[in-house]
Scaffold this motif. Structure first.
Motif, PDB file in Angstrom:
ATOM      1  N   VAL A  82       0.862  -1.181   0.000  1.00  0.00           N
ATOM      2  CA  VAL A  82       0.000   0.000   0.000  1.00  0.00           C
ATOM      3  C   VAL A  82       0.901   1.233   0.000  1.00  0.00           C
ATOM      4  O   VAL A  82       1.873   1.308   0.761  1.00  0.00           O
ATOM      5  CB  VAL A  82      -0.908   0.023   1.246  1.00  0.00           C
ATOM      6  N   VAL A  83       0.603   2.188  -0.888  1.00  0.00           N
ATOM      7  CA  VAL A  83       1.306   3.469  -0.861  1.00  0.00           C
ATOM      8  C   VAL A  83       0.272   4.550  -0.565  1.00  0.00           C
ATOM      9  O   VAL A  83      -0.896   4.434  -0.948  1.00  0.00           O
ATOM     10  CB  VAL A  83       2.041   3.754  -2.189  1.00  0.00           C
ATOM     11  N   PHE A  84       0.715   5.595   0.128  1.00  0.00           N
ATOM     12  CA  PHE A  84      -0.252   6.639   0.473  1.00  0.00           C
ATOM     13  C   PHE A  84       0.395   8.016   0.482  1.00  0.00           C
ATOM     14  O   PHE A  84       1.583   8.187   0.757  1.00  0.00           O
ATOM     15  CB  PHE A  84      -0.914   6.352   1.820  1.00  0.00           C
ATOM     16  N   GLY A  85      -0.440   8.973   0.087  1.00  0.00           N
ATOM     17  CA  GLY A  85      -0.112  10.391   0.150  1.00  0.00           C
ATOM     18  C   GLY A  85      -1.402  11.069   0.570  1.00  0.00           C
ATOM     19  O   GLY A  85      -1.917  10.820   1.644  1.00  0.00           O
ATOM     20  N   SER A  86      -1.977  11.863  -0.330  1.00  0.00           N
ATOM     21  CA  SER A  86      -3.293  12.441  -0.054  1.00  0.00           C
ATOM     22  C   SER A  86      -4.361  11.357  -0.019  1.00  0.00           C
ATOM     23  O   SER A  86      -5.402  11.515   0.631  1.00  0.00           O
ATOM     24  CB  SER A  86      -3.644  13.483  -1.125  1.00  0.00           C
ATOM     25  N   ASN A  87      -4.120  10.265  -0.747  1.00  0.00           N
ATOM     26  CA  ASN A  87      -5.006   9.099  -0.755  1.00  0.00           C
ATOM     27  C   ASN A  87      -4.154   7.841  -0.624  1.00  0.00           C
ATOM     28  O   ASN A  87      -2.933   7.867  -0.836  1.00  0.00           O
ATOM     29  CB  ASN A  87      -5.820   9.041  -2.058  1.00  0.00           C
ATOM     30  N   ALA A  88      -4.802   6.748  -0.284  1.00  0.00           N
ATOM     31  CA  ALA A  88      -4.103   5.467  -0.149  1.00  0.00           C
ATOM     32  C   ALA A  88      -4.481   4.570  -1.317  1.00  0.00           C
ATOM     33  O   ALA A  88      -5.651   4.520  -1.732  1.00  0.00           O
ATOM     34  CB  ALA A  88      -4.476   4.798   1.177  1.00  0.00           C
ATOM     35  N   TYR A  89      -3.496   3.841  -1.841  1.00  0.00           N
ATOM     36  CA  TYR A  89      -3.714   2.979  -3.003  1.00  0.00           C
ATOM     37  C   TYR A  89      -3.076   1.608  -2.769  1.00  0.00           C
ATOM     38  O   TYR A  89      -1.961   1.522  -2.239  1.00  0.00           O
ATOM     39  CB  TYR A  89      -3.113   3.605  -4.267  1.00  0.00           C
ATOM     40  N   LEU A  90      -3.796   0.580  -3.184  1.00  0.00           N
ATOM     41  CA  LEU A  90      -3.274  -0.786  -3.105  1.00  0.00           C
ATOM     42  C   LEU A  90      -2.490  -1.071  -4.383  1.00  0.00           C
ATOM     43  O   LEU A  90      -3.064  -1.176  -5.456  1.00  0.00           O
ATOM     44  CB  LEU A  90      -4.422  -1.788  -2.943  1.00  0.00           C
ATOM     45  N   GLN A  91      -1.184  -1.189  -4.251  1.00  0.00           N
ATOM     46  CA  GLN A  91      -0.341  -1.489  -5.406  1.00  0.00           C
ATOM     47  C   GLN A  91      -0.384  -2.969  -5.766  1.00  0.00           C
ATOM     48  O   GLN A  91      -0.435  -3.329  -6.942  1.00  0.00           O
ATOM     49  CB  GLN A  91       1.105  -1.079  -5.123  1.00  0.00           C
ATOM     50  N   THR A  92      -0.333  -3.830  -4.766  1.00  0.00           N
ATOM     51  CA  THR A  92      -0.464  -5.276  -5.011  1.00  0.00           C
ATOM     52  C   THR A  92      -1.280  -5.895  -3.888  1.00  0.00           C
ATOM     53  O   THR A  92      -1.045  -5.587  -2.715  1.00  0.00           O
ATOM     54  CB  THR A  92       0.912  -5.986  -5.055  1.00  0.00           C
ATOM     55  N   PRO A  93      -2.234  -6.753  -4.217  1.00  0.00           N
ATOM     56  CA  PRO A  93      -2.902  -7.531  -3.175  1.00  0.00           C
ATOM     57  C   PRO A  93      -1.926  -8.596  -2.673  1.00  0.00           C
ATOM     58  O   PRO A  93      -0.787  -8.677  -3.147  1.00  0.00           O
ATOM     59  CB  PRO A  93      -4.087  -8.165  -3.917  1.00  0.00           C
ATOM     60  N   PHE A  94      -2.349  -9.433  -1.744  1.00  0.00           N
ATOM     61  CA  PHE A  94      -1.457 -10.442  -1.197  1.00  0.00           C
ATOM     62  C   PHE A  94      -0.933 -11.365  -2.294  1.00  0.00           C
ATOM     63  O   PHE A  94      -1.704 -11.895  -3.097  1.00  0.00           O
ATOM     64  CB  PHE A  94      -2.158 -11.266  -0.120  1.00  0.00           C
ATOM     65  N   THR A  95       0.366 -11.527  -2.313  1.00  0.00           N
ATOM     66  CA  THR A  95       1.002 -12.359  -3.332  1.00  0.00           C
ATOM     67  C   THR A  95       2.308 -12.921  -2.786  1.00  0.00           C
ATOM     68  O   THR A  95       2.918 -12.334  -1.881  1.00  0.00           O
ATOM     69  CB  THR A  95       1.278 -11.561  -4.612  1.00  0.00           C
ATOM     70  N   GLU A  96       2.734 -14.052  -3.326  1.00  0.00           N
ATOM     71  CA  GLU A  96       4.055 -14.602  -3.019  1.00  0.00           C
ATOM     72  C   GLU A  96       5.046 -14.266  -4.127  1.00  0.00           C
ATOM     73  O   GLU A  96       6.200 -14.697  -4.082  1.00  0.00           O
ATOM     74  CB  GLU A  96       3.964 -16.116  -2.812  1.00  0.00           C
ATOM     75  N   ASP A  97       4.604 -13.482  -5.110  1.00  0.00           N
ATOM     76  CA  ASP A  97       5.480 -13.034  -6.192  1.00  0.00           C
ATOM     77  C   ASP A  97       6.259 -11.807  -5.709  1.00  0.00           C
ATOM     78  O   ASP A  97       5.890 -10.658  -5.976  1.00  0.00           O
ATOM     79  CB  ASP A  97       4.647 -12.701  -7.436  1.00  0.00           C
ATOM     80  N   LEU A  98       7.337 -12.056  -4.989  1.00  0.00           N
ATOM     81  CA  LEU A  98       8.092 -10.973  -4.356  1.00  0.00           C
ATOM     82  C   LEU A  98       8.741 -10.048  -5.377  1.00  0.00           C
ATOM     83  O   LEU A  98       8.897  -8.846  -5.133  1.00  0.00           O
ATOM     84  CB  LEU A  98       9.158 -11.569  -3.430  1.00  0.00           C
ATOM     85  N   GLU A  99       9.126 -10.597  -6.516  1.00  0.00           N
ATOM     86  CA  GLU A  99       9.776  -9.769  -7.536  1.00  0.00           C
ATOM     87  C   GLU A  99       8.835  -8.679  -8.050  1.00  0.00           C
ATOM     88  O   GLU A  99       9.253  -7.542  -8.286  1.00  0.00           O
ATOM     89  CB  GLU A  99      10.253 -10.639  -8.699  1.00  0.00           C
ATOM     90  N   SER A 100       7.553  -9.025  -8.203  1.00  0.00           N
ATOM     91  CA  SER A 100       6.584  -8.025  -8.664  1.00  0.00           C
ATOM     92  C   SER A 100       6.388  -6.924  -7.628  1.00  0.00           C
ATOM     93  O   SER A 100       6.291  -5.741  -7.974  1.00  0.00           O
ATOM     94  CB  SER A 100       5.237  -8.697  -8.973  1.00  0.00           C
ATOM     95  N   VAL A 101       6.343  -7.311  -6.353  1.00  0.00           N
ATOM     96  CA  VAL A 101       6.187  -6.316  -5.292  1.00  0.00           C
ATOM     97  C   VAL A 101       7.391  -5.373  -5.281  1.00  0.00           C
ATOM     98  O   VAL A 101       7.244  -4.148  -5.205  1.00  0.00           O
ATOM     99  CB  VAL A 101       6.032  -7.000  -3.922  1.00  0.00           C
ATOM    100  N   ALA A 102       8.598  -5.943  -5.387  1.00  0.00           N
ATOM    101  CA  ALA A 102       9.814  -5.127  -5.383  1.00  0.00           C
ATOM    102  C   ALA A 102       9.865  -4.199  -6.592  1.00  0.00           C
ATOM    103  O   ALA A 102      10.269  -3.031  -6.485  1.00  0.00           O
ATOM    104  CB  ALA A 102      11.048  -6.033  -5.358  1.00  0.00           C
ATOM    105  N   GLU A 103       9.422  -4.705  -7.745  1.00  0.00           N
ATOM    106  CA  GLU A 103       9.441  -3.887  -8.955  1.00  0.00           C
ATOM    107  C   GLU A 103       8.488  -2.701  -8.841  1.00  0.00           C
ATOM    108  O   GLU A 103       8.824  -1.573  -9.214  1.00  0.00           O
ATOM    109  CB  GLU A 103       9.084  -4.747 -10.166  1.00  0.00           C
ATOM    110  N   LEU A 104       7.311  -2.948  -8.302  1.00  0.00           N
ATOM    111  CA  LEU A 104       6.343  -1.861  -8.124  1.00  0.00           C
ATOM    112  C   LEU A 104       6.843  -0.847  -7.098  1.00  0.00           C
ATOM    113  O   LEU A 104       6.643   0.363  -7.262  1.00  0.00           O
ATOM    114  CB  LEU A 104       4.993  -2.426  -7.698  1.00  0.00           C
TER     115      LEU A 104
END
Length: 266
Positions: A82-104
């Motif tokens: 989850v990233v947040f500033g003025s609003n909060a956004y879900l970048q990735t739901p729960f996943t075991e694909d760690l490379e995708s999370v790191a890339e995002l």
């Protein structure tokens, strides 16, 4: 007669479905869900963190390096970002694909979610993400360099709901606690959130300190794993049926050949 008896024995063996057990195989399944909530508001562009050599670093750049190392070591966990500033956004739901999370995480830039800080909304979004989880150990690691200025629900109210849902919250404050205005780090609220949700609060003003904080979070919450063991089974009853059929065919062929010779003699 002997061949017929042997065929019968082979058929009985086939019906019994004999099996050969292989070597035990162990399967590990994640037993922990972890949400990373990262502040990317405008103040994360400040360059008041330091690297090992004492050189100034942009807050978000330092955070990215440490978080991506942390993500790479989460083998076996399910992660959501989850990233947040003025609003909060879900970048990735729960996943075991760690490379995708790191890339995002690597592609995230300051201000992408707006200039302000919606910390309470980030916690609320994390809770909605946890709703689909059936795993017992639920952790939220929230990193912020500011004070909540834009949430629909206050961080402490959101934290109370999280605590009731069994979510532990670990908060990390970064930046200059002496700053004022939009650059002020609300350490008191971050600490209160961690206490209320059975987690822990940390503060860091350098990249090395951030790395040590994530290591400490790991130490306090060892990864839980559901382990399943099974032995593959290989059936070989069909070999017995095949052998019985071949023997029966050979016996019939032999009888036909014997009958043909007898006819020629006659």
């Amino acid at each position: 007669m002997t061949v017929a008896v042997l065929c019968w024995i082979l058929v009985v063996v086939g019906v019994a479905r004999p099996q050969i057990l292989g070597e035990p195989i162990v399967i590990e399944k994640a037993a922990r869900d972890l949400v990373l909530a990262v502040d990317i508001s405008g103040s994360m562009d400040a360059r008041d963190l330091r690297d090992r050599e004492g050189n100034p670093l942009q807050r978000l750049a330092a955070v990215k390096d440490v978080i991506n190392t942390f993500i790479a070591e989460r083998e076996g966990d399910r992660l959501a970002l989850v990233v947040f500033g003025s609003n909060a956004y879900l970048q990735t739901p729960f996943t075991e694909d760690l490379e995708s999370v790191a890339e995002l995480m690597a592609q995230t830039e300051v201000g992408m979610a707006g200039p302000h800080t919606a910390m309470g909304d980030a916690i609320g979004l994390a809770l909605r993400t946890f709703e689909a989880s059936e795993i017992e150990q639920k952790l939220l690691v929230l990193l912020s360099d500011g004070a909540d200025t834009n949430s629909q629900m206050s961080p402490l109210n959101a934290t109370a709901i999280a605590a009731d849902a069994g979510v532990k919250i670990f908060t990390i404050g970064v930046g200059d606690p002496r700053a004022s205005g939009d650059n002020r780090v609300d350490l008191d609220t971050l600490q209160a959130m961690a206490t209320q949700a059975n987690g822990a609060f940390y503060f860091s003003d350098d990249a090395q300190g951030l790395a040590e904080i994530y290591a400490e979070i790991d130490r306090l919450n060892p990864r839980l794993v559901d382990t399943t063991t099974f032995q593959p089974r290989r059936e070989f009853g069909h070999y017995a049926f095949t052998a019985a059929a071949l023997l029966g065919f050979a016996m019939m062929l032999g009888m036909l050949l014997w009958s043909a010779r007898e006819v020629k003699r006659g």
